[in-house]
Design a protein around this motif. Structure first.
Motif, mmCIF file in Angstrom:
data_model
loop_
_atom_site.group_PDB
_atom_site.id
_atom_site.type_symbol
_atom_site.label_atom_id
_atom_site.label_comp_id
_atom_site.label_asym_id
_atom_site.label_seq_id
_atom_site.Cartn_x
_atom_site.Cartn_y
_atom_site.Cartn_z
ATOM 1 N N ARG A 226 -2.558 5.794 -4.153
ATOM 2 C CA ARG A 226 -1.775 6.654 -3.277
ATOM 3 C C ARG A 226 -2.148 6.347 -1.817
ATOM 4 O O ARG A 226 -3.284 6.587 -1.394
ATOM 5 C CB ARG A 226 -2.053 8.123 -3.582
ATOM 6 C CG ARG A 226 -1.584 8.572 -4.974
ATOM 7 C CD ARG A 226 -1.667 10.082 -5.095
ATOM 8 N NE ARG A 226 -3.013 10.558 -4.755
ATOM 9 C CZ ARG A 226 -3.256 11.827 -4.410
ATOM 10 N NH1 ARG A 226 -2.272 12.702 -4.354
ATOM 11 N NH2 ARG A 226 -4.488 12.203 -4.136
ATOM 12 N N TYR A 227 -1.195 5.795 -1.104
ATOM 13 C CA TYR A 227 -1.436 5.435 0.296
ATOM 14 C C TYR A 227 -1.091 6.608 1.205
ATOM 15 O O TYR A 227 -0.348 7.529 0.839
ATOM 16 C CB TYR A 227 -0.613 4.205 0.675
ATOM 17 C CG TYR A 227 -0.967 2.977 -0.148
ATOM 18 C CD1 TYR A 227 -2.185 2.331 0.051
ATOM 19 C CD2 TYR A 227 -0.105 2.493 -1.123
ATOM 20 C CE1 TYR A 227 -2.525 1.220 -0.704
ATOM 21 C CE2 TYR A 227 -0.429 1.378 -1.880
ATOM 22 C CZ TYR A 227 -1.641 0.744 -1.669
ATOM 23 O OH TYR A 227 -1.985 -0.350 -2.417
ATOM 24 N N ARG B 179 -7.462 7.091 2.231
ATOM 25 C CA ARG B 179 -6.576 5.987 2.602
ATOM 26 C C ARG B 179 -5.665 6.363 3.776
ATOM 27 O O ARG B 179 -4.659 5.715 4.033
ATOM 28 C CB ARG B 179 -5.724 5.571 1.406
ATOM 29 C CG ARG B 179 -6.571 5.113 0.210
ATOM 30 C CD ARG B 179 -5.705 4.519 -0.884
ATOM 31 N NE ARG B 179 -6.485 4.250 -2.082
ATOM 32 C CZ ARG B 179 -7.145 3.109 -2.307
ATOM 33 N NH1 ARG B 179 -7.109 2.157 -1.415
ATOM 34 N NH2 ARG B 179 -7.843 2.946 -3.419
ATOM 35 N N ARG B 180 -6.048 7.407 4.506
ATOM 36 C CA ARG B 180 -5.276 7.777 5.683
ATOM 37 C C ARG B 180 -5.752 6.967 6.885
ATOM 38 O O ARG B 180 -6.946 6.680 7.022
ATOM 39 C CB ARG B 180 -5.428 9.267 5.957
ATOM 40 C CG ARG B 180 -4.824 10.168 4.887
ATOM 41 C CD ARG B 180 -5.172 11.610 5.144
ATOM 42 N NE ARG B 180 -6.622 11.840 5.077
ATOM 43 C CZ ARG B 180 -7.201 13.006 5.337
ATOM 44 N NH1 ARG B 180 -6.454 14.057 5.654
ATOM 45 N NH2 ARG B 180 -8.513 13.123 5.264
ATOM 46 N N SER B 181 -4.830 6.642 7.757
ATOM 47 C CA SER B 181 -5.139 5.849 8.941
ATOM 48 C C SER B 181 -5.205 6.752 10.156
ATOM 49 O O SER B 181 -4.444 7.724 10.276
ATOM 50 C CB SER B 181 -4.094 4.761 9.164
ATOM 51 O OG SER B 181 -4.301 4.110 10.400
ATOM 52 N N ARG C 98 5.186 -1.848 1.737
ATOM 53 C CA ARG C 98 6.266 -2.735 1.330
ATOM 54 C C ARG C 98 5.866 -3.430 0.041
ATOM 55 O O ARG C 98 4.774 -4.000 -0.039
ATOM 56 C CB ARG C 98 6.553 -3.758 2.427
ATOM 57 C CG ARG C 98 7.698 -4.718 2.104
ATOM 58 C CD ARG C 98 7.868 -5.777 3.188
ATOM 59 N NE ARG C 98 8.169 -5.154 4.478
ATOM 60 C CZ ARG C 98 8.234 -5.838 5.614
ATOM 61 N NH1 ARG C 98 7.997 -7.143 5.604
ATOM 62 N NH2 ARG C 98 8.519 -5.203 6.750
ATOM 63 N N ASP C 99 6.774 -3.401 -0.917
ATOM 64 C CA ASP C 99 6.529 -4.044 -2.224
ATOM 65 C C ASP C 99 5.247 -3.533 -2.864
ATOM 66 O O ASP C 99 4.500 -4.282 -3.498
ATOM 67 C CB ASP C 99 6.474 -5.574 -2.087
ATOM 68 C CG ASP C 99 7.776 -6.152 -1.568
ATOM 69 O OD1 ASP C 99 8.837 -5.548 -1.827
ATOM 70 O OD2 ASP C 99 7.725 -7.198 -0.875
ATOM 71 N N GLY C 100 4.973 -2.240 -2.668
ATOM 72 C CA GLY C 100 3.810 -1.630 -3.295
ATOM 73 C C GLY C 100 2.502 -1.902 -2.582
ATOM 74 O O GLY C 100 1.443 -1.503 -3.075
ATOM 75 N N LEU C 101 2.556 -2.556 -1.403
ATOM 76 C CA LEU C 101 1.335 -2.871 -0.660
ATOM 77 C C LEU C 101 1.461 -2.333 0.759
ATOM 78 O O LEU C 101 2.539 -2.423 1.385
ATOM 79 C CB LEU C 101 1.080 -4.380 -0.629
ATOM 80 C CG LEU C 101 0.769 -5.043 -1.978
ATOM 81 C CD1 LEU C 101 0.651 -6.557 -1.800
ATOM 82 C CD2 LEU C 101 -0.521 -4.486 -2.570
ATOM 83 N N GLY D 204 -5.277 -0.988 2.315
ATOM 84 C CA GLY D 204 -5.096 -0.005 3.362
ATOM 85 C C GLY D 204 -6.323 0.079 4.239
ATOM 86 O O GLY D 204 -7.124 -0.860 4.333
ATOM 87 N N PRO D 205 -6.560 1.211 4.903
ATOM 88 C CA PRO D 205 -7.704 1.329 5.816
ATOM 89 C C PRO D 205 -9.022 1.413 5.062
ATOM 90 O O PRO D 205 -9.132 2.110 4.055
ATOM 91 C CB PRO D 205 -7.413 2.617 6.586
ATOM 92 C CG PRO D 205 -6.544 3.420 5.682
ATOM 93 C CD PRO D 205 -5.712 2.431 4.915
ATOM 94 N N ASN D 206 -10.018 0.701 5.574
ATOM 95 C CA ASN D 206 -11.395 0.775 5.085
ATOM 96 C C ASN D 206 -12.213 1.419 6.204
ATOM 97 O O ASN D 206 -12.445 0.801 7.254
ATOM 98 C CB ASN D 206 -11.943 -0.612 4.763
ATOM 99 C CG ASN D 206 -11.312 -1.234 3.533
ATOM 100 O OD1 ASN D 206 -11.922 -1.327 2.485
ATOM 101 N ND2 ASN D 206 -10.052 -1.668 3.661
ATOM 102 N N HIS D 207 -12.628 2.648 6.000
ATOM 103 C CA HIS D 207 -13.268 3.405 7.068
ATOM 104 C C HIS D 207 -14.757 3.051 7.173
ATOM 105 O O HIS D 207 -15.433 2.788 6.181
ATOM 106 C CB HIS D 207 -13.108 4.904 6.808
ATOM 107 C CG HIS D 207 -11.679 5.345 6.839
ATOM 108 N ND1 HIS D 207 -10.976 5.503 8.005
ATOM 109 C CD2 HIS D 207 -10.807 5.657 5.825
ATOM 110 C CE1 HIS D 207 -9.741 5.896 7.733
ATOM 111 N NE2 HIS D 207 -9.609 5.989 6.410
#
Length: 1485
Positions: free
Chosen positions: A1282-1283, A1292-1294, A1302-1305, A1325-1328
């Motif tokens: 879940r992005y 995974r929040r920015s 896009r296209d599941g990525l 996605g984001p790596n904090h």
């Protein structure tokens, strides 16, 4: 191991292979013979050649064991034929060039040809010496090796078996592999600059090694240097790295056999450069010195060597060279001329690896493309601009460029230009750039400045490079500038290196920039300098000899520095003389404030001067002598040391250099003393006799005498001083007749007939005047002359008139008189005011000719007296005493040496006596030969020895002076004048005669002929030869007679200055007084202050300051005279003319440059106008005015192309085109073999259309066991993520808001990166991450906050992992549910974790957002939160706890408090965070 048989020879024309190799025996040993010294004996040469053969055998064995080649072991027919139409393998070789096992490969039957599988490594068969036909006697080295050979093996081969010195610089020249045209002037500048930088710095030049393109240009530059330079300048090391399979005539490089018997003699291949028949292959360049031929088992393929060359250059650049205690990594620079696609890749790799590049503009193609866009902002280096430049400079092959290739070139050029600090554009005549060598060295220094270092490490590294290169001009212009203020202590280590490596210009530069010798010269420094003496210098040999003879010195361990300087002092005392005291104490003075150490550090310039002089280093000694305080004593001591060393020097050249240097320093002493004497005669004379503690408690006068510096001793000031000593307390203007008159009638002293120097003596009358008069050496001398004449008169009277069987009263007086003379000789023998010791005094006493004459006369008198007292030997005693009278009369010659008229003549007579001895030797040959022949012809069996001597020697000698033999011609023959049988003692034996006829029977004609020949050779030849020798000696000595007389005058003056006033025989009373003082009262002997005076400290300091001041005047006068010399004026005019010619030749270049700048300015204005029009059109379109189809297309204009990137360094930090992420688009993904799809700046935004964009997908498997996203490119495992939300333990929040998926990525919010997947990161996605910035104020020892540029200075806590080269903030990624980063936990102890968490919660957030990290991809990226934790109070409890817990961290991790500065070596994104923290607190950055 058994070497494999080489390939069978093929057609030399079909496949480009040469004929069978030839052994060039006359060239094999040539380099070794050239190295051998001319002074080596034949036996040593044979031993050297034998050992050299053993070395070659060992080298060959090592190469066979470690160096491999590549061979194809599976023949697979290729679909293409060779140039000759023959069937070849996929490897490119024909069938006959394969091994037998390759034709029947049972293991590979039916497989497709694969180079990784079907090419095997085997021992190399091509190595040794290479000689090029028709090139002379030049011999190089070569080796064929596999492309997989490790770099350390190659480096070992080059340095150990090829005997190349480790370089100070590595110059990698790359560019076009085919011939290209360059402007003649640019070609000349490039060649001259390249060889200059290589020669002055001791660099290795690495090229492709072939006879084409840029390699040919380098080879011709090396050839021109070799032709114009002398042999002692050395040869340039030029290493060619080429592809073995692309070399024409390579068959001649293969060993004909590898049997051990052949390896012992070495192998020298003869190579032929055949450009006409090379076809698609290439020939080696004959001007390279070494060749590394890289083999991959194929034929005709180019570029095989690129990877190996890159690795080798990187390996060499990581090596360290140490010289003089200073170690530096070998710097590397890439020089680019022309070039194609391969060159662009080479430049890109070099820039990526941090290697500076110098692009020569005007050479063509890639070099010009980069040079044209190097000054532009990154935003203006667009795909269309690069396409335009390629069409301009690649006209022939532009059509082959595809869109993807142009995009790739654009991306690479952008990355190259982005690192402007590593890029230097050499433009002919632009911005004062005249030479390529300066541009190369400036590029290296600019790259070094761009590296982040702590404190002064950056400047220190640059200075080490300049010293290693021996380029003081670069150091002056680039390093010693206003940008950095050097502390004297920062130069000490490099000063030591400059001294040891004999670089006087750098020593002078350091002294000019504030280095203090008093602080630099310490005990440890001197020990280090003497441990690094030149191994070939004579002083090193003498020092090692002393160390070997010392029983306390351990031979198995290095010299102990505490006693090492004592050994140096021992050797120096041997050179300076035993009259000096040791210059260094026996044990090291540990207490710096002790008196011994104070004496040791009295004159540091003296210590360095001695160190330079004993190694015969002229320029270095000159610079240090200029810094010395006791310059006259130092110069005279140098002459003494050099003259003593020259006596033992065997090398003629070194001997002449030492004597010339000694003469130079004697002139320096004369020059400074002349300045002093002109200024103040009395103070100058004080300098002569002042006791110098720095030079072993000796005086300038003693040093000059011991060194036999006749020119200095004959100086008018020295002679005036000696005259002053000679006259004692009398005025020197007293006439000699007045002195003699007062000697005979001393009551006249009460009158004013004699004047005294002191007013006290001039005023008083009586005993003081008499004592002062008779104590003057001139009076003592004349009184002794009068006494000596009386002695001779009395002696002659006794011998001729009053020699009775019983000694008379007069004879007893003679005995007593001689006893007084003997006592005086004993006093002179044992008189030791300098404490030299009896042995040294005896040596000095017997070394004087007149003392030897005195001893002989006294001993002969004693023998004669003994015989005289024996009645039977009375007459013998008289004879001996008569001969002794002659000896005493000869002693008068020494007395007359004081005369300015007779003294020089006596010196000439002494020199002529040597000629007489040589003449007597020649004369004896003729006298004996003629005398024996005459005696044998005339006389038969003469048995009387005395008459034999008369006939052979005496009569033959008298014949020379005209007394002819009576019977030699038979005219005066008479039997009455001779004895027929030789029985009469007073008649000679009759010659051969006829007794009946009473006539001679010997051949008269023969004796007459012999007599004529004898007189011809003796009277005419030998006597005239003696006259000519006398004349030559007179002319030679006459020029220096005055100097010699003045030099020897000192000995007579000193003798009578120290002599008791009373003359013999009354001198016995003085001797009795002396015995009482020395033996009974134990009063030691002291030299009179007039010849050796120890001054008070204040007076001595003032005198030395005065001497130093006048030394500066002397040096200025010397410099002015040097400038006024006609030769120097001609040289200055020549330099000015050359400079004017260069300016005239470059005038057209400057004019064209001005036009280019004006055009560039115009283009800039057009660009701005186009942007304004574009904005207007867009605004009108958005406002609904006009149709979209009617919008005009505005081409983007280029900016100024003539600007130098160095002038726009600000663009590097504030480039508007670099708003996109940069590190995330590096083509090479870290820690992998994945290459990103090239993404130029303009194609980064997702909104921009990029149809050909096709990035690879990469997801790495992580070693850690934490929570990670799935691996692989399949979308099904990723569908559950879940992005833009909290996905379980993963957030995974920015921080930049919602991102697109896009296209599941997820898509990187900053744009394209050229790589899909999550790469090496944990999550899509984001790596904090969290970056704690822990700071405190920097304080001095008093606790006050340090400031710089008014602002306060911060210190930040940084850490460094073992695998990293950079320091970093103690932060990073966090485990799910954890607050502290993993790296921070490694630094802190567990009990402090909770406390630090509370500090973080109280901290200030300074940044939150995206991090431009090279691990980022299109679908995964790093975001961080930076929190500032600041300790304002140095007594903060938490700060104290933090420091205490830091002391127990992991020992593998380095942690330190570092001053906050823009030069701090941190990762770029960490420096950005640190700058924000500094801004937050208003601190310095």
């Amino acid at each position: 191991m058994e070497p494999l048989a080489p390939r069978r020879a093929g057609s030399k024309q079909e496949e480009g292979f040469g004929g069978q190799p030839r052994r060039v025996a006359e060239l094999v040993m040539l380099p070794d013979l050239r190295r051998s010294s001319s002074g080596v004996s034949k036996n040593k040469k044979s031993q050297y050649l034998l050992s050299n053969c053993e070395e070659q055998e060992n080298s060959s064995s090592w190469i066979l064991e470690n160096i491999k080649k590549k061979e194809c072991v599976y023949f697979v027919k290729s679909s293409t034929l060779s140039d000759a139409g023959k069937v070849v393998c996929e490897c490119g070789y024909p069938r006959e060039q394969h091994l037998a096992e390759a034709m029947n490969p049972y293991a590979f039957q039916g497989e497709e040809w694969d180079p990784k599988k079907h090419v095997k490594e085997m021992p190399t068969d091509a190595f040794g010496d290479i000689a090029f036909r028709d090139v002379g006697q030049k011999v190089g080295k070569y080796v064929r090796l596999s492309q997989d050979t490790p770099s350390h093996i190659i480096y070992h081969l080059i340095t150990q078996h090829w005997d190349l010195d480790i370089p100070n610089l590595l110059i990698s020249v790359t560019g076009g592999a085919k011939d290209f045209n360059m402007k003649p002037r640019l070609k000349s500048i490039f060649r001259r600059g390249l060889v200059k930088v290589a020669h002055t710095t001791g660099a290795w030049i690495i090229t492709g090694g072939t006879h084409a393109g840029v390699m040919k240009q380098v080879g011709e530059a090396v050839r021109d240097f070799s032709l114009s330079s002398s042999r002692n300048e050395g040869e340039l090391v030029t290493i060619g790295i080429a592809t073995w399979g692309a070399v024409h005539n390579r068959r001649s490089l293969i060993h004909p056999t590898l049997l051990p018997s052949h390896l012992q003699g070495g192998f020298c291949a003869e190579y032929v450069v055949d450009e006409e028949g090379q076809g698609h292959l290439t020939c080696l360049d004959s001007n390279h010195s070494h060749f590394i031929l890289v083999d991959d088992g194929t034929h005709g393929c180019y570029g095989v060597e690129i990877a190996l060359r890159t690795k080798l250059e990187k390996f060499i650049s990581e090596q360290t060279k140490e010289r003089g205690g200073v170690a530096i990594k070998i710097p590397i620079v890439c020089v680019v001329l022309e070039g194609g696609p391969g060159t662009l890749q080479t430049i890109y790799n070099a820039i990526t690896n941090g290697t500076p590049c110098v692009i020569v503009e005007g050479s063509g193609r890639v070099a010009d493309v980069i040079a044209q866009v190097a000054s532009l902002p990154i935003s203006e280096i667009t795909i269309s601009l690069i396409q335009q430049k390629l069409s301009m400079f690649f006209q022939e092959m532009f059509e082959t460029f595809t869109e993807s290739r142009i995009v790739e070139w654009t991306k690479k050029i952008q990355d190259i230009v982005r690192k402007r600090q590593l890029l230097t554009i050499f433009r002919e005549g632009k911005d004062g750039q005249q030479d390529v060598d300066v541009a190369i060295l400036q590029a290296l220094l600019k790259a070094s400045r761009s590296h982040d270092h702590f404190g002064h490490e950056n400047w220190d590294h640059q200075l080490k490079l300049a010293v290693a290169w021996n380029r003081v001009d670069i150091a002056r212009s680039e390093i010693f500038t206003d940008e950095w203020q050097w502390k004297p202590s920062e130069l000490h280590t490099i000063m030591t290196a400059a001294l040891i490596s004999n670089k006087p210009e750098f020593v002078k530069l350091f002294l000019e920039n504030g280095l203090q010798l008093k602080e630099f010269v310490t005990w440890d420094t001197l020990s280090s300098l003497y441990r690094n003496l030149d191994p070939s210098c004579l002083f090193q040999y003498k020092l090692q000899k002393v160390l070997a003879e010392d029983p306390e010195h351990p031979t198995a361990v290095p010299a102990d520095p505490r006693v090492h300087m004592h050994f140096v002092a021992q050797v120096l005392r041997e050179l300076l003389g035993d009259f000096t005291q040791p210059l260094y104490p026996r044990f090291r003075p540990y207490d710096q404030d002790s008196s011994g150490d104070a004496a040791f550090k009295r004159d540091p310039a003296r210590d360095l001067l001695i160190w330079a002089i004993v190694q015969n280093r002229r320029k270095l000694a000159e610079i240090i002598w200029d810094q010395s305080q006791e310059c006259i004593a130092a110069a005279l001591a140098c002459t003494k040391i050099l003259k003593e060393l020259s006596k033992e020097e065997e090398d003629t050249d070194s001997l002449e250099e030492m004597l010339a240097l000694a003469d130079e320093y004697e002139h320096r002493a004369i020059g400074v003393f002349t300045e002093c004497y002109r200024k103040d005669e009395e103070r100058a004379q004080k300098l002569l006799v002042r006791v110098s503690q720095a030079w072993g408690t000796t005086t300038c006068l003693q040093l000059a005498l011991e060194a036999k510096d006749m020119k200095f001793m004959s100086h008018g000031g020295v002679q005036a001083f000696l005259t002053k000593v000679w006259w004692g307390q009398l005025c020197v203007d007293n006439g000699l007749w007045r002195v003699i008159l007062c000697m005979l009638a001393f009551p006249l002293l009460c009158t004013h007939l004699i004047s005294f120097r002191e007013k006290r003596l001039q005023a008083v009358r009586g005993l003081l005047r008499v004592r002062a008069f008779f104590s003057a050496p001139v009076v003592i001398f004349h009184v002794n002359i009068l006494s000596y004449f009386l002695f001779l008169c009395l002696f002659s009277y006794v011998l001729m008139v009053d020699f009775q069987p019983t000694p008379s009263h007069c004879e007893y007086v003679i005995y007593f008189w001689l006893f007084s003379l003997t006592c005086e000789e004993l006093r002179q023998l044992f008189y030791d005011p300098d404490g030299c010791g009896l042995r040294k005094r005896a040596f000095l006493y017997f070394n004087d000719f007149w003392n030897k004459l005195d001893i002989i006369a006294i001993l002969l008198f004693i023998v004669g007296l003994t015989c005289r007292l024996i009645p039977a030997l009375l007459y013998t005693g008289r004879v001996l005493l008569s001969l002794d009278f002659i000896m005493f009369c000869l002693r008068l010659m020494h007395i007359f040496t004081v005369s300015k008229t007779l003294g020089p003549k006596i010196i000439i007579v002494k020199r002529m006596m040597k000629d007489v001895f040589f003449f007597i030797f020649l004369l004896a040959v003729w006298v004996v030969s003629f005398g024996v022949a005459k005696q044998a012809i005339l006389i038969h069996n003469e048995s009387r020895v005395d008459w034999i001597f008369r006939g052979v020697i005496y009569q033959s000698y008298l014949t020379i002076f005209g007394q002819m033999p009576a019977y030699i011609d038979g005219v005066n023959f008479s039997l009455d004048d001779c004895s027929p049988n030789g029985t009469e003692p007073y008649k000679p034996k009759c010659p051969e005669s006829d007794t009946n006829l009473q006539a001679p029977a010997f051949p008269e004609w023969l004796t007459v002929i012999l007599l004529c020949l004898y007189l011809l050779f003796t009277n005419i030849l030998l006597l005239n030869l003696l006259i000519a020798m006398f004349n030559y000696t007179f002319q030679q000595v006459q020029e220096h007679t005055d100097q010699i007389w003045k030099f020897q005058r000192h000995d007579l003056i000193e003798e009578y200055h120290n002599r008791p006033p009373a003359p013999p025989p009354f001198i016995v009373l003085s001797h009795l007084h002396l015995v009482v003082k020395r033996v009974i009262l134990k009063i030691p002997a002291k030299r009179h202050k007039q010849l050796k005076n120890k001054l008070e400290e204040s007076e001595e300091a003032a005198l030395l300051f005065w001497e130093t001041y006048l030394k500066e005047n002397y040096l200025q006068n010397q410099q002015y005279q040097q400038q006024q010399r006609p030769e120097q004026k001609i040289q200055d005019i020549s330099n000015k003319v050359d400079a004017m010619v260069d300016l005239l030749e470059m005038e057209h270049v400057k004019r064209s440059g001005s036009v280019e700048q004006r055009l560039a300015s115009l283009e800039e204005q057009v660009t701005q106008t186009a942007r304004a029009l574009h904005w207007i059109v867009k605004t009108l379109k958005d406002g609904g005015f006009g149709l979209e189809a009617d919008v005009p297309t505005l081409a983007s204009q280029k900016a100024s192309e003539g600007q130098d990137p160095e002038l726009h360094s600000r663009q590097e930090e504030e480039d508007p085109g670099d708003a996109h992420h940069v590190n995330a688009r590096h083509l090479l993904y870290p820690s992998s073999l994945i290459t990103r799809f090239p993404v130029p700046n303009e194609k980064v935004p997702w909104e921009t259309e990029f149809l050909i964009y096709n990035p690879p997908f990469y997801t790495a498997e992580r070693k850690d066991k934490g929570v990670v996203d799935p691996v692989g490119s399949a979308l099904e495992p990723l569908s559950g993520i879940r992005y833009n939300a909290v996905d379980g333990p993963v957030d995974r929040r920015s921080s930049h808001g919602p991102y697109a998926v896009r296209d599941g990525l997820p898509l990187n919010p900053m744009g394209r990166t050229g790589l899909r997947g999550r790469g090496a990161l944990r999550y899509f996605g984001p790596n904090h991450s969290l970056q704690p910035v822990v700071t405190r104020w920097r304080r001095n020892q008093d606790g006050a906050i340090c400031r710089k540029s008014i602002k306060k200075m911060l210190e930040v806590l940084v850490m460094k992992l073992p695998i990293s080269e950079h320091w970093a903030l103690p932060g990073g990624s966090q485990e799910p549910g954890e607050m502290l980063p993993r790296k921070l936990k490694q630094v802190l102890q567990r009990e402090f974790w909770s406390s630090f968490q509370s500090l973080l919660t109280q901290g200030v957030e300074v940044y939150k957002g995206y991090v431009d990290d090279p691990r980022n991809t299109d679908n995964a990226w790093i975001e961080t939160v930076a929190v500032s934790v600041h300790f304002a109070d140095q007594n903060d409890v938490e700060l104290t706890r933090l420091d205490s817990h830091l002391k127990h961290h992991d020992p593998k991790i380095s942690v330190r408090w570092q001053v906050v500065d823009k030069r701090i070596p941190l990762y770029a994104n960490h420096k950005t965070i640190l700058q924000k923290v500094a801004t937050l607190f208003g601190a310095y950055y």
